[in-house]
Design an enzyme around this catalytic site. Structure first.
Site, PDB file in Angstrom:
ATOM      1  N   LYS A  14       8.791  -0.909  -5.382  1.00 32.07           N
ATOM      2  CA  LYS A  14       9.106   0.032  -4.305  1.00 32.07           C
ATOM      3  C   LYS A  14      10.590  -0.045  -3.899  1.00 32.07           C
ATOM      4  CE  LYS A  14       4.425   0.256  -2.330  1.00 32.07           C
ATOM      5  NZ  LYS A  14       3.663   0.108  -1.062  1.00 32.07           N
ATOM      6  N   PHE A  62       0.365   5.985   9.391  1.00 31.89           N
ATOM      7  CA  PHE A  62       1.503   5.460   8.628  1.00 31.89           C
ATOM      8  C   PHE A  62       1.922   6.372   7.482  1.00 31.89           C
ATOM      9  CE2 PHE A  62      -2.281   3.427   6.718  1.00 31.89           C
ATOM     10  CZ  PHE A  62      -2.104   3.725   5.372  1.00 31.89           C
ATOM     11  N   HIS A 122       3.576  -1.679  -5.527  1.00 31.35           N
ATOM     12  CA  HIS A 122       2.305  -0.939  -5.532  1.00 31.35           C
ATOM     13  C   HIS A 122       1.530  -1.328  -6.772  1.00 31.35           C
ATOM     14  CE1 HIS A 122      -0.596   2.369  -5.619  1.00 31.35           C
ATOM     15  NE2 HIS A 122      -0.313   2.467  -6.902  1.00 31.35           N
TER      16      HIS A 122
HETATM   17  P1  GDP Z   1      -1.972  -1.226  -0.950  1.00 32.12           P
HETATM   18  O1  GDP Z   1      -3.010  -0.698  -1.914  1.00 32.12           O
HETATM   19  O2  GDP Z   1      -2.100  -2.710  -0.695  1.00 32.12           O
HETATM   20  O3  GDP Z   1      -0.563  -0.844  -1.332  1.00 32.12           O
HETATM   21  O4  GDP Z   1      -2.254  -0.569   0.478  1.00 32.12           O
HETATM   22  P2  GDP Z   1      -2.785   0.910   0.868  1.00 32.12           P
HETATM   23  O5  GDP Z   1      -3.171   1.684  -0.351  1.00 32.12           O
HETATM   24  O6  GDP Z   1      -3.804   0.727   1.933  1.00 32.12           O
HETATM   25  O7  GDP Z   1      -1.521   1.577   1.551  1.00 32.12           O
HETATM   26  C1  GDP Z   1      -0.482   2.150   0.791  1.00 32.12           C
HETATM   27  C2  GDP Z   1       0.838   1.733   1.357  1.00 32.12           C
HETATM   28  O8  GDP Z   1       1.000   2.302   2.677  1.00 32.12           O
HETATM   29  C3  GDP Z   1       1.001   0.228   1.594  1.00 32.12           C
HETATM   30  O9  GDP Z   1       1.338  -0.482   0.433  1.00 32.12           O
HETATM   31  C4  GDP Z   1       2.095   0.203   2.625  1.00 32.12           C
HETATM   32  O10 GDP Z   1       3.372   0.465   2.030  1.00 32.12           O
HETATM   33  C5  GDP Z   1       1.699   1.382   3.507  1.00 32.12           C
HETATM   34  N1  GDP Z   1       0.773   0.951   4.562  1.00 32.12           N
HETATM   35  C6  GDP Z   1      -0.555   0.730   4.451  1.00 32.12           C
HETATM   36  N2  GDP Z   1      -1.104   0.339   5.607  1.00 32.12           N
HETATM   37  C7  GDP Z   1      -0.094   0.309   6.503  1.00 32.12           C
HETATM   38  C8  GDP Z   1      -0.014  -0.011   7.877  1.00 32.12           C
HETATM   39  O11 GDP Z   1      -1.004  -0.336   8.535  1.00 32.12           O
HETATM   40  N3  GDP Z   1       1.202   0.079   8.440  1.00 32.12           N
HETATM   41  C9  GDP Z   1       2.291   0.464   7.737  1.00 32.12           C
HETATM   42  N4  GDP Z   1       3.458   0.531   8.373  1.00 32.12           N
HETATM   43  N5  GDP Z   1       2.258   0.779   6.444  1.00 32.12           N
HETATM   44  C10 GDP Z   1       1.087   0.700   5.817  1.00 32.12           C
HETATM   45 MG    MG Z   2      -3.510   1.302  -2.343  1.00 26.97          MG
END
Ligand code: GDP
Ligand code: MG
Length: 147
Positions: A14, A62, A122
């Site tokens: 990222k 977010f 990611h």
């Molecule tokens: P990942 O699969 O672990 O990358 O998480 P997700 O698919 O749930 O979310 C995608 C991306 O959105 C994350 O990697 C973070 O960059 C962002 N993100 C997710 N949840 C949050 C949150 O609660 N707060 C903030 N600021 N960013 C978030």
């Molecule tokens: Mg994800």
């Protein structure tokens, strides 16, 4: 020839990690953990591309900050294969959880994430999404299949 049953995952270094000069160290960790890089490119996402990629999060509080972040600079997109045949699971382990304050030692997010949003890496969360996300960025001719 492309075979959809082939095991692989899709990953992105990222913008905060690229900007900080951490692409090399992250790629080294990925290789050291036993992944082969079978496609890779640097790209700067448009808002349309980032929104489409993260469509599943549309409507979350977010979402807009996430799109701002993901379009803030170039990223490195790649397809990875792990010899165990569990590329998705092994890569999620190497990444660590979304919130880096919960990330175990030795994970990419523990070392390189700056916040829950600017979390450096990611990785696809299922085989289906690995396939979908890989096809979003790479054509067949850009992929090298490892057997
Ligand atoms: P990942 O699969 O672990 O990358 O998480 P997700 O698919 O749930 O979310 C995608 C991306 O959105 C994350 O990697 C973070 O960059 C962002 N993100 C997710 N949840 C949050 C949150 O609660 N707060 C903030 N600021 N960013 C978030
Ligand atoms: Mg994800």
């Amino acid at each position: 020839m492309y075979n959809s049953s082939h095991d692989f995952t899709f990953a992105i270094v990222k913008p905060n990690a690229v900007k900080a000069g951490n692409t090399g160290p992250i790629l080294a960790m990925i290789n050291k953990a036993g992944f082969e890089i079978t496609a890779m490119r640097m790209v700067k996402l448009t808002r349309a591309q980032a929104s489409s990629f993260y469509d599943i999060h549309r409507g979350e509080e977010f979402f807009i900050p996430l799109i701002d972040y993901m379009t803030s600079g170039p990223v490195v997109v790649m397809i990875l294969q792990h010899q165990t045949g569990n590329s998705v699971g092994r890569f999620r382990e190497l990444m660590g959880p979304t919130d880096p304050s919960e990330a175990p030692e030795g994970t990419i997010r523990k070392l390189f994430a700056e916040s829950p949003r600017m979390n450096a890496i990611h990785g696809a969360d299922s085989k289906m999404n690995a396939e979908k996300e890989s096809n979003f960025f790479f054509s067949g001719i850009e992929r090298f299949y490892s057997t």
